[in-house]
Design an enzyme around this catalytic site. Structure first.
Site, PDB file in Angstrom:
ATOM      1  CE1 TYR A  33      -3.485   2.760   0.732  1.00 21.91           C
ATOM      2  CE2 TYR A  33      -2.135   3.289   2.650  1.00 21.91           C
ATOM      3  CZ  TYR A  33      -3.163   3.605   1.774  1.00 21.91           C
ATOM      4  OH  TYR A  33      -3.868   4.765   1.947  1.00 21.91           O
ATOM      5  CD  GLU A  78      -7.692   7.986   5.826  1.00 22.18           C
ATOM      6  OE1 GLU A  78      -7.736   7.923   7.075  1.00 22.18           O
ATOM      7  OE2 GLU A  78      -6.753   7.495   5.166  1.00 22.18           O
ATOM      8  CD1 TRP A 104      -3.869   1.833   6.114  1.00 22.81           C
ATOM      9  CD2 TRP A 104      -5.952   2.624   5.997  1.00 22.81           C
ATOM     10  NE1 TRP A 104      -4.242   1.840   4.789  1.00 22.81           N
ATOM     11  CE2 TRP A 104      -5.521   2.320   4.685  1.00 22.81           C
ATOM     12  CE3 TRP A 104      -7.238   3.136   6.176  1.00 22.81           C
ATOM     13  CZ2 TRP A 104      -6.318   2.511   3.559  1.00 22.81           C
ATOM     14  CZ3 TRP A 104      -8.042   3.325   5.053  1.00 22.81           C
ATOM     15  CH2 TRP A 104      -7.585   3.016   3.762  1.00 22.81           C
TER      16      TRP A 104
END
Length: 201
Positions: A26, A48, A56
């Site tokens: 990522y 988010e 995350w």
């Protein structure tokens, strides 16, 4: 404090990659590279908002599930979701089942359509808030910025929800509106070049 760690190839990456093995891909392929695709921008801001209070890693692991649940984050479709969709989403174990955040995505989808109608695209609107590089803090030293506070305030004024300055800054970091890779990270120069080549909408 050392802000880098060694990646699988032995070369330095941002220290946050150490939190999970899947973060390296990522980080190397997505995080910080400039984006002008409205669907991707909307998706990231939604994800988010779901991350708030969570990690995350949790959201990234569920990203495909979120995409399936929210019509690929096509805000023109999501804006049409109704209470039956909210109930469907609250029963979906593949996503984060938080009514407030789910309803916020639907609300924000309608607001996204309004922005597109007025500015031509979400990209044109968001990139208007890009920071002047001379006013940026050192990489990874803040969790919000003047630019993220300004964008957060503007979005809230238009009726968006779950878009506080910290959430918005994480969005700006990820979508390339700021290059927040650490100074010694091998991806920083790649992102900087991508930003130089990027045609602002």
């Amino acid at each position: 404090m050392n802000t880098e760690i060694k990646g699988p190839d032995g070369k330095p990456r941002c220290r946050w990659c150490a939190a999970a093995p899947e973060f390296f891909a990522y980080h190397d392929e997505e995080w910080g590279f400039p984006v002008d695709n409205d669907i991707r921008l909307f998706e990231k801001l939604c994800l988010e908002s779901f991350q708030s209070g969570l990690s995350w890693r949790t959201i990234l692991a569920k990203r495909d599930n979120f995409r399936a649940a929210f019509a690929g984050f096509d805000f023109n479709k999501v804006a049409l979701f109704d209470e039956s969709d909210v109930k469907r989403l609250l029963a979906d174990e593949g996503i984060v089942r938080h009514r407030g955040k789910i309803e916020a995505v639907i609300n924000n989808a309608a607001k996204a359509r309004d922005i597109v109608a007025e500015y031509g695209s979400l990209a044109a609107y968001f990139w208007h808030f890009e920071s002047d590089k001379n006013s940026l803090p050192k990489p990874q030293t803040v969790s919000a910025s003047e630019a993220s506070a300004a964008l957060s305030k503007a979005l809230k004024k238009q009726g968006w929800k779950f878009v506080g300055p910290t959430t918005v800054y994480a969005f700006m970091q990820a979508m390339g509106l700021v290059n927040d890779h650490s100074g010694g990270c091998i991806i920083r120069k790649k992102v900087e070049q991508a930003r130089k080549d990027f045609k602002r909408p």
